[in-house]
Design a protein around this motif. Structure first.
Motif, PDB file in Angstrom:
ATOM      1  N   LYS A 141       0.877  -1.160   0.000  1.00 32.98           N
ATOM      2  CA  LYS A 141       0.000   0.000   0.000  1.00 32.98           C
ATOM      3  C   LYS A 141       0.917   1.213   0.000  1.00 32.98           C
ATOM      4  N   VAL A 142       0.952   1.915  -1.119  1.00 36.50           N
ATOM      5  CA  VAL A 142       1.864   3.051  -1.280  1.00 36.50           C
ATOM      6  C   VAL A 142       1.083   4.337  -1.058  1.00 36.50           C
ATOM      7  N   MET A 143       1.435   5.046   0.008  1.00 34.01           N
ATOM      8  CA  MET A 143       0.812   6.332   0.314  1.00 34.01           C
ATOM      9  C   MET A 143       1.751   7.401  -0.223  1.00 34.01           C
ATOM     10  N   LEU A 144       1.361   7.988  -1.350  1.00 39.76           N
ATOM     11  CA  LEU A 144       2.295   8.760  -2.153  1.00 39.76           C
ATOM     12  C   LEU A 144       2.257  10.241  -1.820  1.00 39.76           C
ATOM     13  N   ALA A 145       3.301  10.706  -1.125  1.00 39.44           N
ATOM     14  CA  ALA A 145       3.479  12.137  -0.884  1.00 39.44           C
ATOM     15  C   ALA A 145       4.649  12.675  -1.692  1.00 39.44           C
ATOM     16  N   ALA A 147      -0.195  -3.421  -6.341  1.00 45.55           N
ATOM     17  CA  ALA A 147      -0.056  -2.470  -5.239  1.00 45.55           C
ATOM     18  C   ALA A 147      -1.284  -1.560  -5.159  1.00 45.55           C
ATOM     19  N   THR A 148      -1.546  -1.034  -3.975  1.00 47.21           N
ATOM     20  CA  THR A 148      -2.601  -0.043  -3.778  1.00 47.21           C
ATOM     21  C   THR A 148      -1.945   1.331  -3.719  1.00 47.21           C
ATOM     22  N   LEU A 149      -2.380   2.228  -4.580  1.00 50.67           N
ATOM     23  CA  LEU A 149      -1.794   3.566  -4.656  1.00 50.67           C
ATOM     24  C   LEU A 149      -2.780   4.576  -4.107  1.00 50.67           C
ATOM     25  N   LEU A 150      -2.379   5.266  -3.039  1.00 50.29           N
ATOM     26  CA  LEU A 150      -3.239   6.243  -2.383  1.00 50.29           C
ATOM     27  C   LEU A 150      -2.519   7.590  -2.318  1.00 50.29           C
ATOM     28  N   PRO A 151      -3.076   8.632  -2.927  1.00 51.26           N
ATOM     29  CA  PRO A 151      -2.403   9.936  -2.944  1.00 51.26           C
ATOM     30  C   PRO A 151      -2.522  10.651  -1.610  1.00 51.26           C
TER      31      PRO A 151
END
Length: 400
Positions: free
Chosen positions: A119-123, A144-148
């Motif tokens: 789970k990639v929390m993309l900052a 993968a799960t991509l969360l902005p």
């Protein structure tokens, strides 16, 4: 219980992430923390959260951190360098990765997390700005799960249907509206911007951020990078991504639909809201952010951005239209120019001139591999340094 790695733990996003995690000890544990050189701050975080691994940017910093942790009787393993960052981002024990390292340095570990199916929390904007297609391909291939995490992109994410698949027309989406505060110089006379100091540029009216991101907000390059990021996250072409200046920073972004509806996400300007949204998705948890009181907000204002005031925004649209490695050139030249401004080597309005010069001077090609992207990144940095060396700081010249 989710195990979390935080890349860039001592920055503003990292600190806010740890604040949210600390509110929910029954839900989250910290597997690893990283910082480039803020050893004392990282040691304090290790004492509170007791991660399995802590990563820093150099051997000297690793030695300093190890000594501090020994004095605290902590058994946190210490490592350093890019490969160590990739290792803590892709470790089997890790469920989620907060990717909050600013700049191109965050690209490799963020990509490692995506390839590992986390789970990639993309900052980190640069992962998509520099290598959007490569990154999205990695997410698709690994599952993968991509969360902005950017407040604007997280707002758009919340305004889109839950089953959105990066095809705007299929969801009835006609436009993505990215809101922008306008930064500290929205109303300042354009002819006076040559004399802007780093301290003035870093004094954002709404958000507390690091110096690089603060300068990007002042030039609106941050919004330009967000336009490119939105293209990759949501599958929208440049023509369907509109920037709207909204000084109150209450509406964080909006989505316009074919039936005439516009759905917006509102909240107090605090990064803990999107962080909590991503950590708990698809659930909702307390973030520590006060509830928005619309009666206290009073007025919401909107206006179109002026590209003469904010030429960096226009340069970003140009880079997105050009495609390939053009966004990587844009990003690298901007990083070098912003640092030169912070170091008082160039003036504020010379930032966009350095970037435009690099974009004009260097040909761009396909972003076919991470090696190709990084080669263009290096070439752009060298070209930007040459351009900076040829310039004189206008304020210093006037005072000479």
């Amino acid at each position: 219980m989710q195990s979390i790695t935080i890349l860039g733990a001592t920055g503003s996003i990292g600190v806010s992430t740890l604040d949210v995690i600390a509110r929910h000890p029954d839900r989250y544990t910290v597997y690893a923390l990283s910082a480039h050189s803020r050893v004392d701050e990282l040691a304090a975080q290790c004492r509170q959260f007791q991660p399995k691994v802590a990563v820093v940017g150099s051997a000297d910093a690793a030695d300093q951190l190890a000594a501090l942790l020994r004095a605290m009787n902590l058994d946190t393993q210490v490592a350093w360098g890019e490969q160590a960052l990739c290792d803590i981002a892709s470790a089997g024990e890790v469920d989620g990765v907060m990717a909050a390292i600013v700049g191109a340095a965050g690209l490799a570990p963020t990509l490692a997390a995506a390839r590992a199916g986390k789970k990639v929390m993309l900052a980190n904007k640069e992962a998509l700005v520099m290598s959007g297609q490569l990154f999205m391909d990695a997410v698709a291939a690994s599952g993968a799960t991509l969360l902005p995490i950017d407040s604007e992109h997280n707002a758009i994410f919340q305004c889109l249907p839950a089953d959105y698949r990066r095809v705007p027309a299929a969801a009835g989406v006609t436009k993505i509206l990215l809101t922008a505060s306008g930064g500290p110089f929205l109303k300042r006379a354009v002819e006076t911007l040559d004399t802007v100091t780093p301290a003035e540029a870093c004094k954002h009216p709404k958000w507390v951020m690091g110096p690089k991101i603060s300068v990007d907000s002042a030039t609106m390059m941050n919004k330009g990078l967000e336009v490119i990021e939105a293209h990759w996250l949501f599958g929208a072409p440049a023509a369907q991504i509109e920037v709207v200046i909204h000084p109150q920073s209450v509406i964080h972004s909006m989505v316009s639909y074919a039936d005439g509806s516009v759905i917006a996400e509102l909240g107090n300007p605090d990064m803990r809201t999107p962080i909590a949204n991503a950590l708990a998705y698809p659930e909702r948890i307390a973030s520590g952010v006060a509830q928005l009181d619309l009666t206290q907000v009073g007025t919401l204002q909107f206006e179109k951005p002026d590209f003469k005031r904010f030429p960096c925004l226009a340069l970003a649209y140009d880079a997105l239209q050009a495609g390939g490695t053009a966004p990587a050139l844009l990003n690298a030249a901007n990083e070098v120019a912003v640092q030169a401004f912070l170091d008082e080597r160039i003036g504020f309005r010379q930032i966009d001139r350095v970037i435009a010069g690099v974009m004009d001077a260097l040909p761009h090609g396909p972003a076919s591999s991470i090696e190709a992207v990084m080669a263009q990144d290096a070439a752009a940095r060298a070209a930007a340094e040459r351009a900076i060396a040829a310039l004189g700081h206008p304020l210093k010249a006037a005072n000479a």
